[in-house]
Write a protein that holds these residues in place. Structure first.
Motif, PDB file in Angstrom:
ATOM      1  N   GLY A   1     -27.049  21.377  55.977  1.00  0.00           N
ATOM      2  CA  GLY A   1     -25.996  21.610  56.963  1.00  0.00           C
ATOM      3  C   GLY A   1     -24.800  22.364  56.429  1.00  0.00           C
TER       4      GLY A   1
ATOM      5  N   LEU B   1     -21.394  20.272  73.902  1.00  0.00           N
ATOM      6  CA  LEU B   1     -20.262  19.372  73.709  1.00  0.00           C
ATOM      7  C   LEU B   1     -19.912  19.238  72.233  1.00  0.00           C
ATOM      8  CD1 LEU B   1     -18.744  17.665  75.782  1.00  0.00           C
ATOM      9  CD2 LEU B   1     -20.287  15.788  75.296  1.00  0.00           C
ATOM     10  N   GLN B   2     -20.946  19.309  71.382  1.00  0.00           N
ATOM     11  CA  GLN B   2     -20.735  19.109  69.957  1.00  0.00           C
ATOM     12  C   GLN B   2     -20.986  20.410  69.236  1.00  0.00           C
ATOM     13  OE1 GLN B   2     -23.173  15.744  69.027  1.00  0.00           O
ATOM     14  NE2 GLN B   2     -22.002  14.389  70.340  1.00  0.00           N
ATOM     15  N   SER B   3     -21.715  20.396  68.117  1.00  0.00           N
ATOM     16  CA  SER B   3     -21.977  21.666  67.471  1.00  0.00           C
ATOM     17  C   SER B   3     -23.479  21.822  67.297  1.00  0.00           C
ATOM     18  CB  SER B   3     -21.249  21.747  66.136  1.00  0.00           C
ATOM     19  OG  SER B   3     -21.968  21.085  65.144  1.00  0.00           O
TER      20      SER B   3
ATOM     21  N   GLY C   1     -19.052  20.650  61.046  1.00  0.00           N
ATOM     22  CA  GLY C   1     -19.551  20.322  62.375  1.00  0.00           C
ATOM     23  C   GLY C   1     -18.672  19.326  63.106  1.00  0.00           C
TER      24      GLY C   1
ATOM     25  N   ARG D   1     -33.426  26.982  60.093  1.00  0.00           N
ATOM     26  CA  ARG D   1     -32.449  27.705  59.288  1.00  0.00           C
ATOM     27  C   ARG D   1     -32.947  29.100  58.959  1.00  0.00           C
ATOM     28  NH1 ARG D   1     -31.863  24.200  55.446  1.00  0.00           N
ATOM     29  NH2 ARG D   1     -30.479  22.965  56.739  1.00  0.00           N
TER      30      ARG D   1
ATOM     31  N   GLN E   1     -19.471  12.061  62.279  1.00  0.00           N
ATOM     32  CA  GLN E   1     -19.399  11.710  63.702  1.00  0.00           C
ATOM     33  C   GLN E   1     -19.429  12.986  64.564  1.00  0.00           C
ATOM     34  OE1 GLN E   1     -16.369   8.808  64.473  1.00  0.00           O
ATOM     35  NE2 GLN E   1     -15.922   9.629  66.496  1.00  0.00           N
ATOM     36  N   THR E   2     -20.109  12.903  65.687  1.00  0.00           N
ATOM     37  CA  THR E   2     -20.202  14.089  66.534  1.00  0.00           C
ATOM     38  C   THR E   2     -19.591  13.880  67.912  1.00  0.00           C
ATOM     39  OG1 THR E   2     -22.412  13.383  67.090  1.00  0.00           O
ATOM     40  CG2 THR E   2     -22.203  15.118  65.456  1.00  0.00           C
TER      41      THR E   2
ATOM     42  N   ILE F   1     -15.952  21.244  64.855  1.00  0.00           N
ATOM     43  CA  ILE F   1     -16.488  22.010  65.983  1.00  0.00           C
ATOM     44  C   ILE F   1     -16.627  21.087  67.189  1.00  0.00           C
ATOM     45  CG2 ILE F   1     -18.466  23.322  66.819  1.00  0.00           C
ATOM     46  CD1 ILE F   1     -19.060  24.066  63.912  1.00  0.00           C
ATOM     47  N   ALA F   2     -17.249  19.936  66.963  1.00  0.00           N
ATOM     48  CA  ALA F   2     -17.482  18.999  68.061  1.00  0.00           C
ATOM     49  C   ALA F   2     -16.158  18.524  68.648  1.00  0.00           C
ATOM     50  CB  ALA F   2     -18.304  17.811  67.563  1.00  0.00           C
TER      51      ALA F   2
ATOM     52  N   ALA G   1     -18.297  29.107  66.207  1.00  0.00           N
ATOM     53  CA  ALA G   1     -18.971  28.026  66.906  1.00  0.00           C
ATOM     54  C   ALA G   1     -18.015  27.217  67.785  1.00  0.00           C
ATOM     55  CB  ALA G   1     -19.675  27.111  65.911  1.00  0.00           C
TER      56      ALA G   1
ATOM     57  N   PRO H   1     -23.289  27.236  62.133  1.00  0.00           N
ATOM     58  CA  PRO H   1     -23.486  26.627  63.449  1.00  0.00           C
ATOM     59  C   PRO H   1     -23.451  27.692  64.549  1.00  0.00           C
ATOM     60  CG  PRO H   1     -21.722  25.517  62.227  1.00  0.00           C
ATOM     61  CD  PRO H   1     -22.104  26.731  61.448  1.00  0.00           C
ATOM     62  N   LEU H   2     -24.226  27.483  65.603  1.00  0.00           N
ATOM     63  CA  LEU H   2     -24.227  28.428  66.724  1.00  0.00           C
ATOM     64  C   LEU H   2     -23.181  28.027  67.755  1.00  0.00           C
ATOM     65  CD1 LEU H   2     -27.938  29.260  67.580  1.00  0.00           C
ATOM     66  CD2 LEU H   2     -26.415  30.279  65.908  1.00  0.00           C
ATOM     67  N   TYR H   3     -22.810  29.008  68.553  1.00  0.00           N
ATOM     68  CA  TYR H   3     -21.817  28.766  69.601  1.00  0.00           C
ATOM     69  C   TYR H   3     -22.522  28.486  70.923  1.00  0.00           C
ATOM     70  CZ  TYR H   3     -18.226  29.741  73.043  1.00  0.00           C
ATOM     71  OH  TYR H   3     -17.370  29.655  74.096  1.00  0.00           O
TER      72      TYR H   3
ATOM     73  N   GLN I   1     -26.201  22.775  65.182  1.00  0.00           N
ATOM     74  CA  GLN I   1     -26.474  23.094  63.791  1.00  0.00           C
ATOM     75  C   GLN I   1     -27.692  22.342  63.276  1.00  0.00           C
ATOM     76  OE1 GLN I   1     -23.023  22.012  61.531  1.00  0.00           O
ATOM     77  NE2 GLN I   1     -23.050  19.901  62.174  1.00  0.00           N
ATOM     78  N   VAL I   2     -28.242  22.853  62.188  1.00  0.00           N
ATOM     79  CA  VAL I   2     -29.424  22.242  61.600  1.00  0.00           C
ATOM     80  C   VAL I   2     -29.091  20.819  61.164  1.00  0.00           C
ATOM     81  CG1 VAL I   2     -31.061  22.372  59.699  1.00  0.00           C
ATOM     82  CG2 VAL I   2     -30.353  24.452  60.872  1.00  0.00           C
TER      83      VAL I   2
END
Lengths: 324, 378, 307
Positions: free
Chosen positions: B36, C213-215, B217, C112, B192-193, B220-221, B249, C119-121, C217-218
């Motif tokens: 990640g 809502l979140q991100s 991440g 990946r 946490q997301t 981003i979330a 992102a 991360p993608l949008y 990503q892998v």
């Protein structure tokens, strides 16, 4: 007359001893470190093999014991280094034998507690509940700030063993190797004992065991606790190998990897964990050197093993297992 | 072709000046190229390699390996690099927890460690080491800057960070400079997301502004969810949460957010212009702050290698300490604990054409030192 | 704590629960019908999110992305079932755990490979942007309400599908007696592929909705996967009803725990310390709840007939 599996086992044990000693003689100490890793992972998986191979208890949470053993070593060493008393006025220690004892005791006790609840379930429920307990310990370790939390805990100087300079890779390897051999001996003893027979019988036919007056629950609980203690011991050695402990030792990926070692080598067999650990470390090292995408190929190899080579490495080398 | 030519001319122009001294230097770069967090590691590697390439010193050899963001793997690689490849310098680790696993034992074995990012307090104070350099910052710096910045407009802050040591350091750093009232101090779960629960608490807190340290991440979330929540309390944070690697992102939700940094793409100096241009030409994307830090680490090592033999630890260390480089950050020098003394700015997320990026607003600190240097006795 | 905050947190818990239900429904269906434990379910969630983000970026439409996420996840599920999973039905759980663990490694690294490490949008569609007022004065995001509605719709759809259609009849038959259904002339192999693809599509849908809502990503599927396991173990493996109630229970307990535990600890300790210790306890709360439930009911709250 040796049978084929014993012969293969002896060759494996000799190889694990000879390769690092030769590497050391030729000035390649890194291979000694790799071999130490193999020995320690094999020890951890041997612990799991007791529950999984003999008892049929698919624990998806043995990382908890591995990590607890690691933290036992890390915490004791930290307190020995700083001189702060640990609890109840007891001080830390940097003596390996004492650390091992504590690691095994704590991991075994936690194993007993987890087993007490988990063994009431079976099948998929058992897999999931052991996973959940390990996650619990994992989150605890991450969020508890006293011993580094997510950052982990460094052991600045490797702990000591009477009469050996543990900072020398070869000495530390020999210590780990000796512990592994003792553990394998213990595995043989248990497998051949009445306790071991009952454990294996309970895996094959629970009802029959119960009717002859043996309580499968208690047998399994004992096996689970011993299994946890052995894996905890491996964790303590692993901490000393890396001179570092962190919650990643407790992550569910670690639990998965321990199972992988057993299957790669050959489920339920004495030397399965050793063969599997050697194979795994070699894959990781060779594939990791070839491509950043090594995890993809590792997955492919694992998948191939499960689908087409069910006996694992030992199944290929030594034929079908004698124990079903 | 154009890429090649420009890189070659650069290499040529630099090599004339720096080839005065050439003893072999072997560098082991351990960074995160899979998993990640790979984005940060890739920027680290690319920034570092750009500096090495520009130095044009053929005696510098770099071995790169992927740690997969796993401490035990990082340790294993470090052992291999030290024992088998016999490297002189280690560098590249992104995460504090991996650094704590590798750096103390590497310097104990007499190797240099030059950090390109991670800068835990544990290595900046009492346990500082002559062989350990940090080319990035000290972990608390950017949080301290936001604390100072918040003093200006806000009387009551809601502050939050993940529940791990870097998160704890973050809020400590913020509070070290922030004088107003802390409405609430919330620690979220690592990784946490979903931040619905925290956003509800922010709404109920009555704070003037929110300081959030949520790298990768997590940030981003949080930002995406915050933008949808109907809460309009302004957000601010350290630069990590709004670095080039995550802005794309987060999207427009990040627009206008104030954050602290020791660098931005538009920082006005000659070295920075050259760096951004060269990085874009080489890799076809904008550099992030991680790329800059690694670029400077690469420059530092190359500058020392041009004047001293790395086997002569004292001389090499003295050259590193001089920090004789043209940093895209502008001013750059080392403190007594071998962490940077540098300016820290407050930046704002803006749209540059279609691309989100950071724009410098004003300096918050000039020549800022970290709080631990006074405990370092070397 | 005000009423508005309590209501908002309850909705948050509900939304998390609904999302977990989409994951858990597929898992529990696959286990109920085929007796298979699928660790790679989280990877299908990730596939859905990436498909949605990629298509939304290419076409500019979130809704096309949503369709793509369903299609891609279902297709990935069907392909994996045909190539790998169907060889695992008559294996023990150990082999299933390991093979699907291997699939996770391959899916993660493969994604990946295709999409890179950043991360993608993926943004919320314009229609569902913004917030609405709740009774009590608080604002609540429209998109989260939409997720709750979508989840309720899926739950109702599953109820109809399983209770009222021919496919559902076969699924129920498969759950109660696997040999019998084959003997009755139902093409069991196709049925299995369909069920697996259906479960995959639900996971993909969850991934796409949450991705906005979140991100994206892998590795995004792994934490959700473990929570979904907790859900089905609490609910009773193989039971859709158990999955629904388990999901709501986990969603609400987790959300409220994160709010209340730090406050509870705060009664005894300094705020900063309370935040950390309360946070640590909150992150373990649902696992403790699971242990407690299993200690009393080893087969979960709603044990399926045979599992």
């Amino acid at each position: 007359m040796l049978n084929r599996e014993t012969l293969v086992n002896l060759i494996l044990a000799a190889l694990l001893l000879a390769v690092p000693l030769m590497a050391n003689a030729f000035g390649q100490p890194f291979y000694v470190t790799l071999a130490t890793r193999v020995a320690i992972l094999a020890l951890a998986a041997t612990g799991l093999n007791l529950a999984l191979g003999l008892g049929g208890l698919v624990s998806f949470g043995h990382a908890a014991f591995f990590g607890i053993g690691g933290y036992a070593a890390g915490i004791l060493a930290t307190h020995a280094f700083s001189g702060d008393p640990l609890l109840l006025g007891l001080s830390g220690t940097n003596q390996m034998p004492l650390i091992w004892l504590v690691a095994m005791l704590v991991a075994g006790l936690v194993g007993l507690l987890i087993g007490l609840i988990s063994l009431r379930t079976s099948g998929v429920y058992f897999i999931m509940i052991t996973l959940a307990f390990a996650q619990m310990v994992y989150y605890f370790a991450i969020s508890w700030p006293a011993y580094g939390g997510e950052d982990g805990l460094s052991i600045l100087v490797r702990n000591q063993f009477p009469g050996a300079n543990t900072m020398k890779p070869v000495s530390f390897f020999l210590i780990c190797y000796a512990v592994l051999i003792v553990a394998l001996g213990l595995f043989v003893l248990i497998r051949g004992s009445r306790f071991g027979s009952a454990l294996q019988a309970a895996r094959q036919n629970e009802v029959r065991v119960a009717t002859v007056g043996i309580a499968p629950y208690r047998i399994r609980l004992t096996a689970f606790a011993i299994s946890a203690a052995l894996t905890g011991l491996a964790g303590a050695l692993f901490a000393d190998l890396n001179r570092f402990v962190s919650p990643s030792m407790l992550s569910w990926h670690m639990s998965g990897e321990l199972i992988v070692l057993i299957i790669l080598g050959g489920t339920g067999r004495l030397f399965g964990p050793l063969a599997g650990a050697a194979l795994f470390v070699i894959f990781e090292y060779v594939l990791g050197g070839l491509t950043e995408r090594w995890q993809f190929f590792l997955g492919l190899i694992l998948l191939g093993t499960v689908l087409f080579a069910r006996g694992g490495l030992l199944g290929l080398l030594a034929g079908k297992a004698r124990h079903g | 072709m154009k890429k090649l030519v420009s890189a070659a001319t650069l290499a040529l122009s630099m090599s004339v000046s720096s080839l005065a001294f050439a003893e072999p230097v072997k560098i082991g770069m351990i960074t995160t190229l899979s998993g990640g967090g790979a984005g940060l590691g890739i920027d680290t590697r690319d920034g570092f390699m750009l500096a090495i390439k520009q130095a044009g010193n053929s005696e510098i050899e770099v071995i790169t390996e992927d740690d997969g963001q796993k401490p035990e793997l990082a340790v294993q690689i470090a052992d291999k690099m030290i024992q088998s490849d016999q490297v002189d310098i280690l560098t590249g680790i992104v995460w504090s927890n991996l650094l704590m696993a590798v750096a103390p034992s590497a310097v104990a074995q007499g190797k240099f460690y030059v950090s390109t990012n991670a800068a835990p307090a544990a290595l900046a104070g009492e346990n500082c080491n002559p062989l350990y350099f940090n080319a990035a910052y000290q972990n608390d710096n950017l949080h301290e800057a936001m604390g100072e910045y918040a003093n200006k407009d806000y009387k009551k802050m809601f502050i939050m960070a993940p529940n791990y040591p870097a998160g704890k350091d973050s809020l400590t750093g913020f509070k070290r400079f922030y004088k107003g009232e802390v409405a609430s101090e919330v620690y979220t779960q690592v990784g946490q997301t979903d931040y619905a629960a925290e956003i509800a608490q922010i709404r109920a807190s009555g704070a003037d502004a929110v300081f959030a340290f949520l790298p990768g991440g997590m940030g981003i979330a949080f930002m995406k969810q915050y933008a949808q929540s109907g809460v309009d309390i302004p957000i601010m944070g350290p630069g990590f949460s709004f670095s080039q690697d995550v802005l794309g992102a987060i999207g427009d939700a990040a627009l206008g957010v104030k954050n602290s940094g020791h660098w931005a793409k538009d920082l006005d100096n000659e070295a920075n212009k050259k760096f951004v241009e060269a990085f874009q030409a080489e890799y076809g994307r904008l550099p992030s702050i991680y790329a800059v830090q690694a670029y400077d680490a690469g420059q530092l090592i190359a500058s020392a290698a041009a004047k001293a033999d790395v086997k002569d630890t004292e001389a090499f260390r003295a050259e590193l300490l001089k920090a004789d480089i043209q940093s895209p950050r502008g001013k750059f020098k080392f403190n007594t604990n071998q962490h940077p003394i540098q300016d820290i700015y407050v930046r704002e997320v803006v749209k540059d054409g279609d691309v989100l990026t950071n724009k410098i607003l004003a300096p918050v600190f000039t020549d800022h030192e970290d709080a631990y240097a006074k405990d370092c006795k070397m | 704590m005000t009423l508005a905050l309590a209501l908002e947190q309850l909705l948050n818990g509900l939304q998390l629960g609904v999302m977990l239900f989409l994951m858990a429904a597929g898992l529990t269906l696959i286990f109920g019908v085929m007796g298979l434990i699928n660790l790679a379910h989280g990877s299908l969630y990730m596939v859905g999110a990436f498909a949605c983000a990629a298509v939304a970026a290419a076409t500019g439409s979130f809704w096309l992305g949503l369709v793509a996420s369903l299609a891609c996840a279902a297709a990935a599920g069907a392909i994996v079932e045909l190539l790998v999973i169907r060889r695992l039905y008559d294996r023990d759980h150990l082999d299933q755990v390991l093979a699907t663990f291997a699939l996770i490694l391959m899916f993660s690294e493969g994604t990946r490979w295709l999409f890179g490490s950043f991360p993608l949008y993926l943004d919320i569609p314009p229609l569902l942007q913004g917030a609405v007022a709740l009774p009590g004065g608080a604002q609540y995001p429209v998109y989260r309400l939409a997720i709750i509605a979508a989840g309720a719709l899926v739950a109702f759809g599953l109820y109809l599908l399983i209770g009222k259609t021919r496919l559902g009849m076969r699924i129920r038959a498969g759950e109660s007696d696997r040999e019998m259904i084959g003997a009755l002339g139902v093409d069991i192999r196709t049925l299995y592929t369909v069920v697996f693809a259906l479960g995959a599509a639900l996971a993909g849908l969850a991934g796409a909705m949450v991705g906005a809502l979140q991100s994206v990503q892998v590795g995004m599927g792994e934490p959700v996967l473990i929570l979904a396991f907790v859900v089905i173990v609490i609910g009773g493996i193989g039971s859709i009803k158990g999955a629904l109630l388990g999901a709501l229970l986990v969603g609400v307990v987790d959300t409220l725990g994160r709010l209340l535990l730090p406050k509870l600890v705060g009664v005894f300790l300094q705020p900063a310390q309370a935040g950390m210790i309360g946070g640590a306890a909150a992150s373990m709360l649902i696992y403790m709840m699971m242990a407690l439930i299993l200690a009393m009911k080893p087969r979960g709250l709603f044990p399926a007939a045979h599992a």
